[in-house]
Design a protein around this motif. Structure first.
Motif, PDB file in Angstrom:
ATOM      1  N   TRP A  86      -7.985  -6.531   8.756  1.00 36.43           N
ATOM      2  CA  TRP A  86      -6.786  -7.370   8.831  1.00 36.43           C
ATOM      3  C   TRP A  86      -6.092  -7.464   7.479  1.00 36.43           C
ATOM      4  O   TRP A  86      -5.127  -8.200   7.312  1.00 36.43           O
ATOM      5  N   SER A  87      -6.585  -6.683   6.516  1.00 37.48           N
ATOM      6  CA  SER A  87      -5.976  -6.632   5.186  1.00 37.48           C
ATOM      7  C   SER A  87      -6.409  -5.326   4.531  1.00 37.48           C
ATOM      8  O   SER A  87      -7.343  -4.664   4.994  1.00 37.48           O
ATOM      9  N   GLU A  88      -5.755  -4.986   3.435  1.00 34.27           N
ATOM     10  CA  GLU A  88      -6.174  -3.806   2.689  1.00 34.27           C
ATOM     11  C   GLU A  88      -7.597  -3.990   2.178  1.00 34.27           C
ATOM     12  O   GLU A  88      -8.392  -3.047   2.175  1.00 34.27           O
ATOM     13  N   HIS A 105       0.028  -7.594  13.013  1.00 31.37           N
ATOM     14  CA  HIS A 105       0.646  -7.141  11.772  1.00 31.37           C
ATOM     15  C   HIS A 105       1.798  -6.198  12.083  1.00 31.37           C
ATOM     16  O   HIS A 105       1.900  -5.666  13.187  1.00 31.37           O
ATOM     17  N   GLU A 140       2.170  -2.527   7.753  1.00 27.31           N
ATOM     18  CA  GLU A 140       0.921  -3.102   7.255  1.00 27.31           C
ATOM     19  C   GLU A 140      -0.283  -2.388   7.863  1.00 27.31           C
ATOM     20  O   GLU A 140      -1.224  -2.020   7.142  1.00 27.31           O
ATOM     21  N   PHE A 148      -3.420  -0.287   6.210  1.00 24.42           N
ATOM     22  CA  PHE A 148      -4.844  -0.572   6.419  1.00 24.42           C
ATOM     23  C   PHE A 148      -5.581   0.716   6.769  1.00 24.42           C
ATOM     24  O   PHE A 148      -6.673   0.990   6.260  1.00 24.42           O
TER      25      PHE A 148
END
Length: 177
Positions: A92-94, A116, A120, A124
């Motif tokens: 859900w994020s880098e 997202h 985004e 990822f």
């Protein structure tokens, strides 16, 4: 690198985008569907096939990874993790995408198409695909503990520090504490 893709209707737009993006970045794409929008389709049909593709490639010594996509990514991750030899992480994020590879040697990543933007999620996936496993002993040990449990259903031993101290017990039973 070969990249296996699977989604459901909620991930179809991102999967189609990723197919082009991955090819443009030199990857070989194996698309396990779906290929048309169907609001009633079932993610396990596609995500299990993508995970099976990664597992089969790795059995043959090929370098491949997978991406599964749904509304939240949760069900897709659960499905992929049912395939022997697959470690699928929800990104859900880098940072979570990088840690999935660095610490967990994940070979499939799951993303939520409704969580997202396409940009985004593409990032990822890019981070996931380009981040190597660290190989650090502590991460190898932890992955081995999970693999051993998967094969034997025997819990790993508790560390000594968990067995001593104020209010602690040498039993796994919380009632003994």
């Amino acid at each position: 690198m070969r990249v296996h893709l699977g989604s459901d209707h909620a991930g179809l737009e991102l999967k189609d985008h990723l197919t082009t993006w991955l090819v443009d970045h030199g990857h070989e794409v194996v698309d396990h569907g779906p290929f048309v929008y169907d609001a009633l389709d079932d993610y396990p049909c596609f995500c299990l096939r993508a995970a099976e593709g990664v597992a089969a490639d790795r059995q043959e010594g090929l370098d491949s990874l997978g991406v599964v996509i749904g509304g939240s990514g949760n069900g897709e991750q659960i499905s992929a993790n049912k395939v022997e030899g697959i470690r699928c992480a929800l990104a859900w994020s880098e940072e979570t995408a990088a840690l999935a590879r660095e610490h967990n040697d994940a070979n499939v990543v799951s993303v939520g198409g409704r969580m997202h933007s396409v940009e985004e999620m593409t990032r990822f996936v890019e981070v996931f695909l380009t981040t190597p496993f660290s190989g650090d002993e502590r991460h190898v040990r932890r992955i081995d503990q999970v693999a051993t449990y998967d094969a034997t259903k025997e819990l790993p031993p508790l560390p000594e520090s968990a067995l001593r101290g104020p209010g602690s017990s040498t039993s796994d039973d919380p009632a003994d504490a």
